[in-house]
Write a protein that holds these residues in place. Structure first.
Motif, PDB file in Angstrom:
ATOM      1  N   THR A   1      -6.112 -28.460 -54.783  1.00  0.00           N
ATOM      2  CA  THR A   1      -5.214 -29.619 -54.375  1.00  0.00           C
ATOM      3  C   THR A   1      -5.997 -30.589 -53.852  1.00  0.00           C
ATOM      4  OG1 THR A   1      -3.671 -27.922 -53.686  1.00  0.00           O
ATOM      5  CG2 THR A   1      -3.650 -29.847 -52.309  1.00  0.00           C
ATOM      6  N   PHE A   2      -7.313 -30.530 -52.943  1.00  0.00           N
ATOM      7  CA  PHE A   2      -7.795 -31.689 -52.352  1.00  0.00           C
ATOM      8  C   PHE A   2      -9.191 -32.026 -53.325  1.00  0.00           C
ATOM      9  CE2 PHE A   2      -6.639 -28.852 -48.615  1.00  0.00           C
ATOM     10  CZ  PHE A   2      -5.431 -29.743 -48.496  1.00  0.00           C
ATOM     11  N   MET A   3      -9.222 -31.487 -54.665  1.00  0.00           N
ATOM     12  CA  MET A   3     -10.195 -31.964 -55.254  1.00  0.00           C
ATOM     13  C   MET A   3     -11.708 -31.917 -54.872  1.00  0.00           C
ATOM     14  SD  MET A   3      -8.433 -34.959 -57.806  1.00  0.00           S
ATOM     15  CE  MET A   3      -7.890 -35.781 -56.306  1.00  0.00           C
ATOM     16  N   LEU A   4     -11.743 -30.679 -54.166  1.00  0.00           N
ATOM     17  CA  LEU A   4     -13.000 -30.572 -53.647  1.00  0.00           C
ATOM     18  C   LEU A   4     -14.154 -30.048 -54.527  1.00  0.00           C
ATOM     19  CD1 LEU A   4     -11.903 -28.855 -50.150  1.00  0.00           C
ATOM     20  CD2 LEU A   4     -12.506 -31.098 -50.582  1.00  0.00           C
TER      21      LEU A   4
ATOM     22  N   SER B   1      -1.549 -32.794 -50.860  1.00  0.00           N
ATOM     23  CA  SER B   1      -2.278 -33.734 -51.785  1.00  0.00           C
ATOM     24  C   SER B   1      -2.139 -35.337 -51.656  1.00  0.00           C
ATOM     25  CB  SER B   1      -2.053 -33.352 -53.384  1.00  0.00           C
ATOM     26  OG  SER B   1      -2.553 -34.219 -54.235  1.00  0.00           O
ATOM     27  N   LYS B   2      -0.957 -35.662 -51.146  1.00  0.00           N
ATOM     28  CA  LYS B   2      -0.822 -37.051 -51.083  1.00  0.00           C
ATOM     29  C   LYS B   2      -1.321 -37.568 -49.798  1.00  0.00           C
ATOM     30  CE  LYS B   2       3.986 -37.046 -53.349  1.00  0.00           C
ATOM     31  NZ  LYS B   2       5.273 -36.988 -53.366  1.00  0.00           N
ATOM     32  N   GLN B   3      -1.264 -36.629 -48.720  1.00  0.00           N
ATOM     33  CA  GLN B   3      -1.771 -37.232 -47.340  1.00  0.00           C
ATOM     34  C   GLN B   3      -3.323 -37.157 -47.602  1.00  0.00           C
ATOM     35  OE1 GLN B   3      -0.499 -34.100 -44.560  1.00  0.00           O
ATOM     36  NE2 GLN B   3       1.463 -35.407 -44.098  1.00  0.00           N
ATOM     37  N   TRP B   4      -3.967 -36.161 -48.241  1.00  0.00           N
ATOM     38  CA  TRP B   4      -5.236 -36.188 -48.641  1.00  0.00           C
ATOM     39  C   TRP B   4      -5.873 -37.421 -49.079  1.00  0.00           C
ATOM     40  CZ3 TRP B   4      -8.505 -32.283 -46.589  1.00  0.00           C
ATOM     41  CH2 TRP B   4      -9.658 -32.424 -46.993  1.00  0.00           C
ATOM     42  N   LYS B   5      -4.986 -37.835 -50.422  1.00  0.00           N
ATOM     43  CA  LYS B   5      -5.625 -39.123 -51.346  1.00  0.00           C
ATOM     44  C   LYS B   5      -5.472 -40.402 -50.595  1.00  0.00           C
ATOM     45  CE  LYS B   5      -4.504 -36.679 -55.631  1.00  0.00           C
ATOM     46  NZ  LYS B   5      -3.566 -36.465 -56.759  1.00  0.00           N
ATOM     47  N   THR B   6      -4.180 -40.475 -49.556  1.00  0.00           N
ATOM     48  CA  THR B   6      -3.653 -41.770 -49.195  1.00  0.00           C
ATOM     49  C   THR B   6      -4.376 -42.054 -47.741  1.00  0.00           C
ATOM     50  OG1 THR B   6      -1.774 -40.841 -48.168  1.00  0.00           O
ATOM     51  CG2 THR B   6      -1.659 -41.759 -50.423  1.00  0.00           C
ATOM     52  N   GLY B   7      -5.334 -41.179 -47.063  1.00  0.00           N
ATOM     53  CA  GLY B   7      -5.802 -41.867 -45.917  1.00  0.00           C
ATOM     54  C   GLY B   7      -5.331 -41.369 -44.943  1.00  0.00           C
ATOM     55  N   VAL B   8      -4.214 -40.524 -45.003  1.00  0.00           N
ATOM     56  CA  VAL B   8      -3.383 -40.001 -43.554  1.00  0.00           C
ATOM     57  C   VAL B   8      -4.246 -38.882 -42.979  1.00  0.00           C
ATOM     58  CG1 VAL B   8      -1.314 -38.438 -43.108  1.00  0.00           C
ATOM     59  CG2 VAL B   8      -1.147 -40.107 -44.623  1.00  0.00           C
ATOM     60  N   VAL B   9      -5.110 -38.124 -43.718  1.00  0.00           N
ATOM     61  CA  VAL B   9      -6.012 -37.240 -43.366  1.00  0.00           C
ATOM     62  C   VAL B   9      -7.349 -37.941 -43.228  1.00  0.00           C
ATOM     63  CG1 VAL B   9      -7.026 -35.070 -43.510  1.00  0.00           C
ATOM     64  CG2 VAL B   9      -4.945 -35.405 -44.555  1.00  0.00           C
ATOM     65  N   SER B  10      -7.854 -38.041 -41.956  1.00  0.00           N
ATOM     66  CA  SER B  10      -9.182 -38.731 -41.623  1.00  0.00           C
ATOM     67  C   SER B  10     -10.370 -38.285 -42.276  1.00  0.00           C
ATOM     68  CB  SER B  10      -9.321 -39.145 -40.221  1.00  0.00           C
ATOM     69  OG  SER B  10      -9.720 -37.712 -39.764  1.00  0.00           O
ATOM     70  N   ASP B  11     -11.560 -38.780 -42.374  1.00  0.00           N
ATOM     71  CA  ASP B  11     -12.693 -38.246 -42.891  1.00  0.00           C
ATOM     72  C   ASP B  11     -13.187 -36.975 -42.197  1.00  0.00           C
ATOM     73  OD1 ASP B  11     -12.694 -39.915 -44.929  1.00  0.00           O
ATOM     74  OD2 ASP B  11     -14.145 -41.258 -44.128  1.00  0.00           O
ATOM     75  N   GLN B  12     -12.951 -37.175 -40.819  1.00  0.00           N
ATOM     76  CA  GLN B  12     -13.185 -36.073 -40.017  1.00  0.00           C
ATOM     77  C   GLN B  12     -12.426 -34.907 -40.191  1.00  0.00           C
ATOM     78  OE1 GLN B  12     -12.498 -36.559 -35.546  1.00  0.00           O
ATOM     79  NE2 GLN B  12     -14.578 -36.562 -35.290  1.00  0.00           N
ATOM     80  N   GLU B  13     -11.325 -35.207 -40.251  1.00  0.00           N
ATOM     81  CA  GLU B  13     -10.389 -33.959 -40.485  1.00  0.00           C
ATOM     82  C   GLU B  13     -10.607 -33.392 -41.775  1.00  0.00           C
ATOM     83  OE1 GLU B  13      -6.609 -35.926 -37.874  1.00  0.00           O
ATOM     84  OE2 GLU B  13      -6.646 -36.102 -40.131  1.00  0.00           O
ATOM     85  N   LYS B  14     -10.930 -34.038 -42.939  1.00  0.00           N
ATOM     86  CA  LYS B  14     -11.454 -33.629 -44.319  1.00  0.00           C
ATOM     87  C   LYS B  14     -12.531 -32.784 -44.233  1.00  0.00           C
ATOM     88  CE  LYS B  14      -9.338 -37.379 -46.854  1.00  0.00           C
ATOM     89  NZ  LYS B  14      -9.536 -38.420 -48.126  1.00  0.00           N
ATOM     90  N   GLN B  15     -13.462 -32.953 -43.358  1.00  0.00           N
ATOM     91  CA  GLN B  15     -14.711 -32.350 -43.286  1.00  0.00           C
ATOM     92  C   GLN B  15     -14.439 -31.018 -42.612  1.00  0.00           C
ATOM     93  OE1 GLN B  15     -17.889 -34.274 -40.837  1.00  0.00           O
ATOM     94  NE2 GLN B  15     -19.160 -32.642 -41.242  1.00  0.00           N
ATOM     95  N   ILE B  16     -13.425 -31.111 -41.500  1.00  0.00           N
ATOM     96  CA  ILE B  16     -13.066 -29.707 -40.850  1.00  0.00           C
ATOM     97  C   ILE B  16     -12.202 -28.760 -41.901  1.00  0.00           C
ATOM     98  CG2 ILE B  16     -11.284 -28.921 -39.360  1.00  0.00           C
ATOM     99  CD1 ILE B  16     -11.561 -31.141 -37.477  1.00  0.00           C
TER     100      ILE B  16
END
Length: 362
Positions: free
Chosen positions: A143-146, A72-87
């Protein structure tokens, strides 16, 4: 083309009912029991499904027990890129539809027509595991508030996902919804085998794999390790599911060899080839440009590689030419030696455990 190991094995096969030392009064074919009859584990003639049942119990887990706080922290703080979020979001949408369809088939089709007690014991476990996989999707959305509506409707709104879902339903509705379906006929058994090929070899054995490769590439960077744990547990279940499906298909071939005419086998090959083309379409959609050391061409080669393993496992006489795994690291990332079994599954992995004496040479 080189004769498959399964063809050799079947040529040597002896019906278990005729084996020396066989103590049961009558050998029970796998589809010939009464759906609502007494189908017990106590007198089970097939032992391999019970081994899978025990393995499933040993892999017992709950999606909501997995720590997702760092994810959740990685998702919110930009550790996970937009491209990876789409995956991740695309994969969850695919799993949401696929796991639901697989679970429907367990209870609406398989549990009704597979009347062996040991197989039903495992199918009950499998149905539970599919509910866990569905819960994983729900946990990740929380977790990722999708947008849950967006994820759950991917099978309608994303063309390459919809095409795979439509393919499954088109080729299995004869068994799932036809009230006049008759498993006792030759054509009924062929429809049921087609159903099993669709859900085991194709849905669980091929359709999820571009997404698994993409997710593994994210995990390889040390990101989303909670989701990584969820996927590793899921894949242990999926490996058993695939092995069970291969087992059932090969038992049906032994019990009802007349089902597998050359024309019918050719139709199954065409079915898998069509599915591979749909997964290639999905790969091009999911990886429009090279990313994280991946390309759609590499993903398609990987799909050909695992499709060849499926053909081998059930004795279908076709192979894609490029038979090499372009992602040799994926087994280690996802689960090491346990995942190797998913890629290298062969029919010989289970038959020795079912043998009634020890003179089998397959």
């Amino acid at each position: 083309m080189k004769k498959s190991p399964l063809s050799v094995r079947l040529a040597k096969n002896v019906n278990p009912a005729s084996k020396k030392g066989y103590l049961m009064a009558k050998y029970k074919k796998i589809l010939d029991g009464v759906a609502a009859g007494v189908n017990q584990v106590l007198d089970a003639q097939r032992k391999y499904p019970l081994e899978l049942y025990k393995q499933g119990n040993d892999n017992d887990w709950r999606p909501r027990d997995v720590d997702m706080n760092d994810d959740s922290k990685q998702w919110k703080t930009g550790v996970v890129s937009d491209q990876e979020k789409q995956i991740v979001e695309r994969a969850l949408g695919l799993f949401s539809a696929g796991e639901s369809e697989v679970n429907n088939n367990v209870f609406l089709s398989e549990y009704r027509y597979i009347t062996d007690g040991a197989c039903r014991q495992y199918l009950a476990r499998k149905g539970f595991e599919e509910s866990l996989h569905n819960d994983t999707v729900a946990v990740c959305c929380e977790t990722f508030m999708l947008n849950e509506e967006k994820v759950s409707r991917a099978y309608e709104n994303i063309k390459s996902v919809k095409n795979k879902s439509d393919f499954l339903l088109k080729n299995t509705m004869e068994v799932l919804e036809n009230r006049d379906f008759d498993i006792s006929t030759l054509e009924g058994k062929r429809s049921f085998v087609t159903n099993l090929v669709c859900y085991y070899l194709i849905c669980e054995g091929i359709f999820f794999w571009t997404s698994f490769v993409l997710l593994a590439s994210v995990f390889k960077q040390g990101k989303l390790l909670g989701l990584h744990s969820q996927i590793k547990y899921t894949l242990k279940d999926e490996t058993n599911h695939l092995n069970f499906g291969i087992y059932i298909l090969n038992e049906i071939r032994i019990d009802y060899p007349q089902v597998f005419s050359k024309a019918f086998e050719a139709s199954l090959v065409d079915l898998v080839k069509e599915a591979v083309s749909l997964e290639a379409e999905y790969a091009r959609d999911a990886i429009p440009e090279p990313m994280m050391g991946l390309s759609s061409d590499m993903a398609i080669q990987f799909v050909h590689y695992i499709a060849n393993r499926r053909f081998e496992a059930v004795g279908l006489d076709f192979r894609f030419e490029k038979d090499e795994n372009p992602f040799p690291w994926i087994s280690e990332v996802l689960e090491g030696k346990d995942m190797a079994a998913f890629f290298e599954t062969k029919e010989t992995n289970y038959r020795k455990s079912d043998a009634l004496d020890d003179d089998c040479d397959f």
